[in-house]
Scaffold this active site. Structure first.
Site, PDB file in Angstrom:
ATOM      1  N   ASP A 127      -5.883   5.666   1.683  1.00 52.85           N
ATOM      2  CA  ASP A 127      -6.068   4.244   1.394  1.00 52.85           C
ATOM      3  C   ASP A 127      -7.437   3.808   1.883  1.00 52.85           C
ATOM      4  O   ASP A 127      -7.944   4.309   2.883  1.00 52.85           O
ATOM      5  CB  ASP A 127      -4.964   3.434   2.092  1.00 52.85           C
ATOM      6  CG  ASP A 127      -4.927   1.981   1.641  1.00 52.85           C
ATOM      7  OD1 ASP A 127      -5.801   1.211   2.074  1.00 52.85           O
ATOM      8  OD2 ASP A 127      -4.028   1.619   0.870  1.00 52.85           O
TER       9      ASP A 127
ATOM     10  N   HIS B  72       0.829  -1.197   0.000  1.00 53.63           N
ATOM     11  CA  HIS B  72       0.000   0.000   0.000  1.00 53.63           C
ATOM     12  C   HIS B  72       0.868   1.253   0.000  1.00 53.63           C
ATOM     13  O   HIS B  72       0.592   2.215  -0.715  1.00 53.63           O
ATOM     14  CB  HIS B  72      -0.916  -0.005   1.227  1.00 53.63           C
ATOM     15  CG  HIS B  72      -1.871  -1.158   1.251  1.00 53.63           C
ATOM     16  ND1 HIS B  72      -3.233  -1.001   1.072  1.00 53.63           N
ATOM     17  CD2 HIS B  72      -1.670  -2.488   1.439  1.00 53.63           C
ATOM     18  CE1 HIS B  72      -3.832  -2.185   1.142  1.00 53.63           C
ATOM     19  NE2 HIS B  72      -2.900  -3.096   1.373  1.00 53.63           N
TER      20      HIS B  72
END
Length: 238
Positions: A125, A19
């Site tokens: 995110d 990520h």
């Protein structure tokens, strides 16, 4: 262009390398656009990891981004369990749960940056969806959810859920509950950004656009983000 006329972008990644990597690449791309000031906000250790593992960009490019170390209290750090029935790294769950604790310092950062910017854009995110609530409370701010998996993955996941099968072999029960909790927090987002492109996943993107959570909100396909050199084989003329 004065600061008051600029658009400030704040990137908030999830503290896992896959990520971090994607959003760092996106930050670097955004930093090349005129009129954008880009900030990358994570814990000190994860900012350091993101910088040290940078690939495809010169190290000097990192100077175009403002990094912010969000404080995180000491949390349990159990060793990996080699006998775990899950392939998922369950020893990282305390860290993931602790991301709730960065809400206050993140709010302080966003309020500070909003005061010197014409527009504040928070890109977080999907597993850091609490940040959308922070941006929603600032008049000149908006937030977007960044989706790191492919569009095909989301479509497959929905199909498995409908069939009553899940990801028990891939994710631990604790992480599945964590995902469900974060999914409920994205209602304040202005749209979605996904690391893919229409040339590859147009069919799946069209399917996603009809899903309830994506409906009536823009869905931007901005990938692939990883700047890996493409090796082209050229036949040699005889």
């Amino acid at each position: 262009m004065s600061n008051a006329d600029e658009v400030t972008v704040v990137i908030v990644p999830f503290p896992a390398h896959g990520h971090l990597n994607q959003l760092l690449h996106f930050s670097l791309l955004l930093s090349t656009r005129s009129g954008l000031t880009v900030h990358f906000a994570s814990t000190a250790s994860h900012n350091r990891q993101a910088k040290q593992r940078l690939q495809g960009w010169p190290l000097s490019s990192l100077s175009s981004i403002f990094f912010h170390d969000l404080p995180l209290p000491i949390i349990p750090s159990p060793p990996p369990n080699p006998h775990s029935p899950y392939s998922f790294p369950t020893h990282l769950q305390p860290l993931f749960d602790a991301t709730d604790l960065i809400s206050s310092p993140l709010s302080t950062l966003l309020l500070s940056l909003s005061g010197s910017s014409r527009r504040l854009v928070v890109i977080h995110d999907q597993l850091m969806s609490l940040d959308g609530f922070e941006a929603a409370a600032i008049p000149n701010a908006e937030s977007y959810v960044f989706c790191s998996p492919s569009a095909a993955f989301y479509c497959e996941a929905e199909q498995q859920i409908k069939q009553g099968t899940g990801f028990e072999e891939l994710w631990s029960p604790e992480f599945i509950r964590f995902i469900e909790r974060r999914r409920r927090d994205v209602v304040t987002s202005s749209g979605f950004i996904i690391n893919t492109c229409r040339e590859v996943e147009s069919e799946f993107l069209d399917i996603l656009a009809l899903r309830e959570e994506f409906l009536s909100k823009p869905l931007f396909a901005i990938g692939p983000l990883n700047p890996v050199p493409v090796m082209i084989s050229v036949p040699i003329a005889k």
